[in-house]
Scaffold this motif. Structure first.
Motif, mmCIF file in Angstrom:
data_model
loop_
_atom_site.group_PDB
_atom_site.id
_atom_site.type_symbol
_atom_site.label_atom_id
_atom_site.label_comp_id
_atom_site.label_asym_id
_atom_site.label_seq_id
_atom_site.Cartn_x
_atom_site.Cartn_y
_atom_site.Cartn_z
ATOM 1 N N VAL A 81 0.880 -1.168 0.000
ATOM 2 C CA VAL A 81 0.000 0.000 0.000
ATOM 3 C C VAL A 81 0.915 1.215 0.000
ATOM 4 O O VAL A 81 1.653 1.438 0.956
ATOM 5 N N ASN A 82 0.891 1.967 -1.080
ATOM 6 C CA ASN A 82 1.744 3.140 -1.215
ATOM 7 C C ASN A 82 0.929 4.399 -0.949
ATOM 8 O O ASN A 82 -0.063 4.663 -1.632
ATOM 9 N N ILE A 83 1.340 5.172 0.024
ATOM 10 C CA ILE A 83 0.598 6.362 0.426
ATOM 11 C C ILE A 83 1.519 7.571 0.336
ATOM 12 O O ILE A 83 2.687 7.513 0.734
ATOM 13 N N GLU A 84 0.983 8.655 -0.181
ATOM 14 C CA GLU A 84 1.740 9.903 -0.281
ATOM 15 C C GLU A 84 0.948 11.053 0.309
ATOM 16 O O GLU A 84 -0.217 11.264 -0.018
ATOM 17 N N ALA A 85 1.591 11.787 1.209
ATOM 18 C CA ALA A 85 1.025 13.019 1.760
ATOM 19 C C ALA A 85 1.858 14.179 1.246
ATOM 20 O O ALA A 85 3.081 14.074 1.117
ATOM 21 N N ALA A 86 1.188 15.291 0.952
ATOM 22 C CA ALA A 86 1.902 16.446 0.419
ATOM 23 C C ALA A 86 1.232 17.727 0.893
ATOM 24 O O ALA A 86 0.061 17.749 1.258
ATOM 25 N N VAL A 87 2.011 18.797 0.888
ATOM 26 C CA VAL A 87 1.481 20.119 1.208
ATOM 27 C C VAL A 87 2.042 21.112 0.207
ATOM 28 O O VAL A 87 3.211 21.030 -0.174
ATOM 29 N N ASN A 88 1.193 22.010 -0.241
ATOM 30 C CA ASN A 88 1.615 23.095 -1.130
ATOM 31 C C ASN A 88 1.396 24.401 -0.385
ATOM 32 O O ASN A 88 0.268 24.758 -0.063
ATOM 33 N N GLY A 89 2.491 25.090 -0.092
ATOM 34 C CA GLY A 89 2.388 26.348 0.633
ATOM 35 C C GLY A 89 2.402 27.557 -0.268
ATOM 36 O O GLY A 89 2.432 28.689 0.215
ATOM 37 N N TYR A 90 2.365 27.329 -1.596
ATOM 38 C CA TYR A 90 2.378 28.396 -2.579
ATOM 39 C C TYR A 90 3.551 29.340 -2.307
ATOM 40 O O TYR A 90 4.697 28.962 -2.483
ATOM 41 N N ASN A 91 3.331 30.542 -1.839
ATOM 42 C CA ASN A 91 4.423 31.496 -1.647
ATOM 43 C C ASN A 91 4.980 31.471 -0.237
ATOM 44 O O ASN A 91 5.683 32.397 0.177
ATOM 45 N N HIS A 92 4.678 30.429 0.499
ATOM 46 C CA HIS A 92 5.147 30.346 1.874
ATOM 47 C C HIS A 92 6.645 30.019 1.899
ATOM 48 O O HIS A 92 7.223 29.578 0.912
ATOM 49 N N GLN A 93 7.270 30.235 3.059
ATOM 50 C CA GLN A 93 8.681 29.909 3.243
ATOM 51 C C GLN A 93 8.910 28.410 3.079
ATOM 52 O O GLN A 93 7.953 27.625 3.099
ATOM 53 N N PRO A 94 10.167 27.948 2.910
ATOM 54 C CA PRO A 94 10.436 26.509 2.805
ATOM 55 C C PRO A 94 9.873 25.748 3.998
ATOM 56 O O PRO A 94 9.842 26.260 5.120
ATOM 57 N N MET A 95 9.418 24.522 3.760
ATOM 58 C CA MET A 95 8.801 23.745 4.829
ATOM 59 C C MET A 95 9.040 22.262 4.593
ATOM 60 O O MET A 95 9.344 21.825 3.488
ATOM 61 N N ILE A 96 8.881 21.499 5.679
ATOM 62 C CA ILE A 96 9.021 20.048 5.620
ATOM 63 C C ILE A 96 7.769 19.427 6.226
ATOM 64 O O ILE A 96 7.199 19.960 7.189
ATOM 65 N N LEU A 97 7.312 18.321 5.645
ATOM 66 C CA LEU A 97 6.064 17.676 6.055
ATOM 67 C C LEU A 97 6.349 16.385 6.808
ATOM 68 O O LEU A 97 7.199 15.589 6.403
ATOM 69 N N PHE A 98 5.632 16.181 7.924
ATOM 70 C CA PHE A 98 5.709 14.949 8.698
ATOM 71 C C PHE A 98 4.309 14.360 8.869
ATOM 72 O O PHE A 98 3.306 15.073 8.788
ATOM 73 N N LEU A 99 4.264 13.055 9.117
ATOM 74 C CA LEU A 99 3.029 12.387 9.530
ATOM 75 C C LEU A 99 3.126 12.161 11.028
ATOM 76 O O LEU A 99 3.904 11.327 11.488
ATOM 77 N N ASP A 100 2.365 12.928 11.795
ATOM 78 C CA ASP A 100 2.447 12.867 13.250
ATOM 79 C C ASP A 100 1.903 11.546 13.763
ATOM 80 O O ASP A 100 2.487 10.906 14.637
ATOM 81 N N PHE A 101 0.753 11.132 13.246
ATOM 82 C CA PHE A 101 0.215 9.810 13.557
ATOM 83 C C PHE A 101 -0.723 9.374 12.441
ATOM 84 O O PHE A 101 -1.280 10.197 11.718
ATOM 85 N N CYS A 102 -0.901 8.066 12.287
ATOM 86 C CA CYS A 102 -1.857 7.491 11.328
ATOM 87 C C CYS A 102 -2.484 6.247 11.945
ATOM 88 O O CYS A 102 -1.780 5.429 12.546
ATOM 89 N N ILE A 103 -3.786 6.105 11.778
ATOM 90 C CA ILE A 103 -4.527 4.952 12.285
ATOM 91 C C ILE A 103 -5.401 4.412 11.157
ATOM 92 O O ILE A 103 -6.097 5.177 10.491
ATOM 93 N N ALA A 104 -5.358 3.107 10.930
ATOM 94 C CA ALA A 104 -6.275 2.457 9.992
ATOM 95 C C ALA A 104 -7.502 2.018 10.761
ATOM 96 O O ALA A 104 -7.389 1.395 11.822
ATOM 97 N N ALA A 105 -8.691 2.345 10.265
ATOM 98 C CA ALA A 105 -9.940 2.026 10.957
ATOM 99 C C ALA A 105 -10.978 1.573 9.954
ATOM 100 O O ALA A 105 -10.835 1.777 8.746
ATOM 101 N N THR A 106 -12.036 0.964 10.448
ATOM 102 C CA THR A 106 -13.079 0.429 9.584
ATOM 103 C C THR A 106 -14.197 1.424 9.310
ATOM 104 O O THR A 106 -15.195 1.079 8.694
ATOM 105 N N ASP A 107 -14.043 2.677 9.755
ATOM 106 C CA ASP A 107 -15.085 3.682 9.550
ATOM 107 C C ASP A 107 -14.440 5.057 9.433
ATOM 108 O O ASP A 107 -13.381 5.307 10.023
ATOM 109 N N ARG A 108 -15.076 5.947 8.700
ATOM 110 C CA ARG A 108 -14.597 7.330 8.608
ATOM 111 C C ARG A 108 -14.699 8.028 9.951
ATOM 112 O O ARG A 108 -13.906 8.918 10.270
#
Length: 301
Positions: free
Chosen positions: A129-156
């Motif tokens: 299962v390949n998952i990609e998270a991304a953020v676009n800050g447009y004209n914002h300063q340089p930034m780095i993205l992290f995944l703080d936590f992730c949980i797989a569940a059977t419901d939204r």
């Protein structure tokens, strides 16, 4: 600050609301205050038919001998509100947050080489299962993205889930890698983070899965905080390693314990962090997990 009336004041730096330090200190009144959004500090939101409850812990982590019980003290705090008729879940599939700039977040299921979004969300149990998270800050300063936590569940809605499985916890620790070959992939862009996972071992046939994640954007010039990292587990060496700088993998040592934020931030800094949309919750799904026909039985979690 003087709870026992004996003139021995508490150490303000040892008092935390969830994962957050105090935001206001008033020595004259001998009080401290916490001012944060209900979505901050690791506060847990639980939604029922009529109520929304937020739960956290006020904890005193002693850093000096104050003349009384040296064990950490804690108090559970719950705030309950009526659920409005037009309430909607806090997990959009994509979103734009306004602050010092405009931030657009995405969380996608990708194809085998991460070159494009997957054409199907139906997966075989145990497959990649390949998952990609991304953020676009447009004209914002340089930034780095992290995944703080992730949980797989059977419901939204996590309140309605029949099963859940932790993928990432403790501020970026990919704990699923202890049970499988899951790992963070090498970065191609600091504003993008990619995960290679194995399909989750849920016991039901043809289960629909939702992946709930909290995304964190940070200044790439201000790293070295145990609460802002991406750590994978190497089963061959039984050790954690840091995605962005393996030579500093000691930052991941807390993954088997509790990863606390480094130091404390001034009230203004904390306000800017959350008002600028640097923390954002998202859901990917539903993904359809199908058991391999004729394969061996998987153990349930």
């Amino acid at each position: 600050m003087d709870p026992f009336g004996n003139g021995i004041l508490l150490d303000p730096s040892a008092i935390h609301l969830g994962s957050c330090s105090y935001s206001i200190l008033e020595w004259s009144a001998k009080t401290i205050s916490f001012e944060y959004p209900l979505t901050a500090c690791g506060i847990v939101e639980v939604v029922s038919n009529k109520l929304i409850t937020y739960t956290t812990v006020l904890e005193y982590r002693q850093s000096m001998n104050l003349g009384f019980n040296s064990n950490p003290e804690s108090m559970v705090i719950q705030c309950t509100y009526p659920k409005l008729h037009d309430w909607t879940p806090n997990f959009p599939s994509s979103g734009i947050l306004e602050g010092t700039g405009s931030f657009e977040f995405s969380l996608n299921l990708m194809n085998e080489d991460f070159s494009a979004p997957a054409t199907s969300k139906s997966l075989l149990l145990g497959s990649s299962v390949n998952i990609e998270a991304a953020v676009n800050g447009y004209n914002h300063q340089p930034m780095i993205l992290f995944l703080d936590f992730c949980i797989a569940a059977t419901d939204r809605d996590l309140q309605n889930t029949s099963e859940n499985y932790t993928i990432i916890e403790n501020h970026g620790c990919l704990v699923d890698g202890k049970e499988s070959n899951s790992m963070y992939m090498s970065r191609t862009d600091p504003a993008v983070i990619q995960l290679y996972l194995q399909a989750f071992k849920f016991t039901d046939m043809d289960t629909e899965i939702y992946i709930h994640c909290q995304l964190l954007v940070w200044d790439p010039a201000d790293l070295g905080d145990p609460a802002k990292k991406a750590c994978s587990f190497n089963q061959a060496t039984s050790s954690w390693y840091l995605l962005d700088n393996p030579l500093k993998s000691s930052l991941c040592n807390c993954c088997d314990g509790l990863c606390n934020p480094k130091g404390s931030l001034r009230r203004k800094q904390r306000s800017e962090e959350y008002n600028s949309g640097l923390v954002h919750d998202m859901v990917l799904g539903p993904l359809k997990i199908q058991r391999k026909v004729g394969s061996f039985e998987w153990d349930g979690i």
